[in-house]
Motif scaffolding. Sequence first.
Motif, mmCIF file in Angstrom:
data_model
loop_
_atom_site.group_PDB
_atom_site.id
_atom_site.type_symbol
_atom_site.label_atom_id
_atom_site.label_comp_id
_atom_site.label_asym_id
_atom_site.label_seq_id
_atom_site.Cartn_x
_atom_site.Cartn_y
_atom_site.Cartn_z
ATOM 1 N N GLY A 123 18.496 65.768 -27.320
ATOM 2 C CA GLY A 123 17.940 66.494 -26.193
ATOM 3 C C GLY A 123 16.459 66.775 -26.254
ATOM 4 N N THR B 39 15.666 56.301 -19.415
ATOM 5 C CA THR B 39 15.746 57.233 -20.535
ATOM 6 C C THR B 39 16.783 56.751 -21.531
ATOM 7 N N ALA C 4 17.415 65.235 -17.968
ATOM 8 C CA ALA C 4 17.029 64.295 -19.026
ATOM 9 C C ALA C 4 15.536 64.009 -19.021
ATOM 10 N N GLN D 7 14.925 60.439 -26.157
ATOM 11 C CA GLN D 7 15.323 61.781 -26.562
ATOM 12 C C GLN D 7 16.288 61.692 -27.738
ATOM 13 N N SER E 244 18.898 58.269 -24.612
ATOM 14 C CA SER E 244 19.291 59.534 -25.222
ATOM 15 C C SER E 244 20.146 59.264 -26.459
#
Length: 244
Positions: free
Chosen positions: A115, A160, A152, A112, A162
Amino acid sequence: MPFYCFQSRLRTSCAPAALTMAATLTLVLIASAPGRAETVTQLPPVSVEAGEVCPQCSATLSGEALADKRAAAGGDTAALLNSLPGISAYANGGVSSLPVIHGMNDDRVKVQVNGMPVPASCPNHMNPALSYIDPANVAKIEVMAGLTPVSAGGDSIAGTISIESARPVFAEGNEPFAVHGGFSSFYRSNSHGYGGSVNGSAAVRNFSVGYTAAIDRAGNYHRGGDQIQVGSTKYHTRNQVVTV
């Protein structure tokens, strides 16, 4: 002695009546025998307290620690993750390293940027998600390995990653106008790779304009110990970002 015959689909068998009655009586006695009572084991109570399930499964990189890694990473954002526990990256090109979380990579890792999920393009992921943001524009990296919260994405197997880009800087207090800027550069002797980045912004208290540009290019690199080139290893990339 009378015989009773039992017929099945395959064959017919006969047995004396006395044997048949004895077998029936045995089955009745076994079925009516009382079962032996079993001892019940009482287990002690188990207390469960809320807290961090796996503190080592998440890591954050920002501030000076992130700034120290930009020069070594060159134009490859995934290379910034190499020092985090459980995280590695394998090269898929000059600026296209693919991050690996606990041995799992590709679509098993959700990426990501600010976001928003960013997918990789090309069949072999030669343009992975992290190649769309230059290290010079990265302000914070958070890695969540294993279970990922719904906020998330929540549907990744490995974890993940970010990324947060640098936020605009505004004038503060009695300062009517604010100007910020910086630059960085690097050079690698093998493949004669070089690159750099420059960023600048101008802002008042409620309005800001910023620009970031980065370049990274190199020729074919040479094998260790000789001057034989490895073909198709040169690359050239440019990233430009304007924020208002």
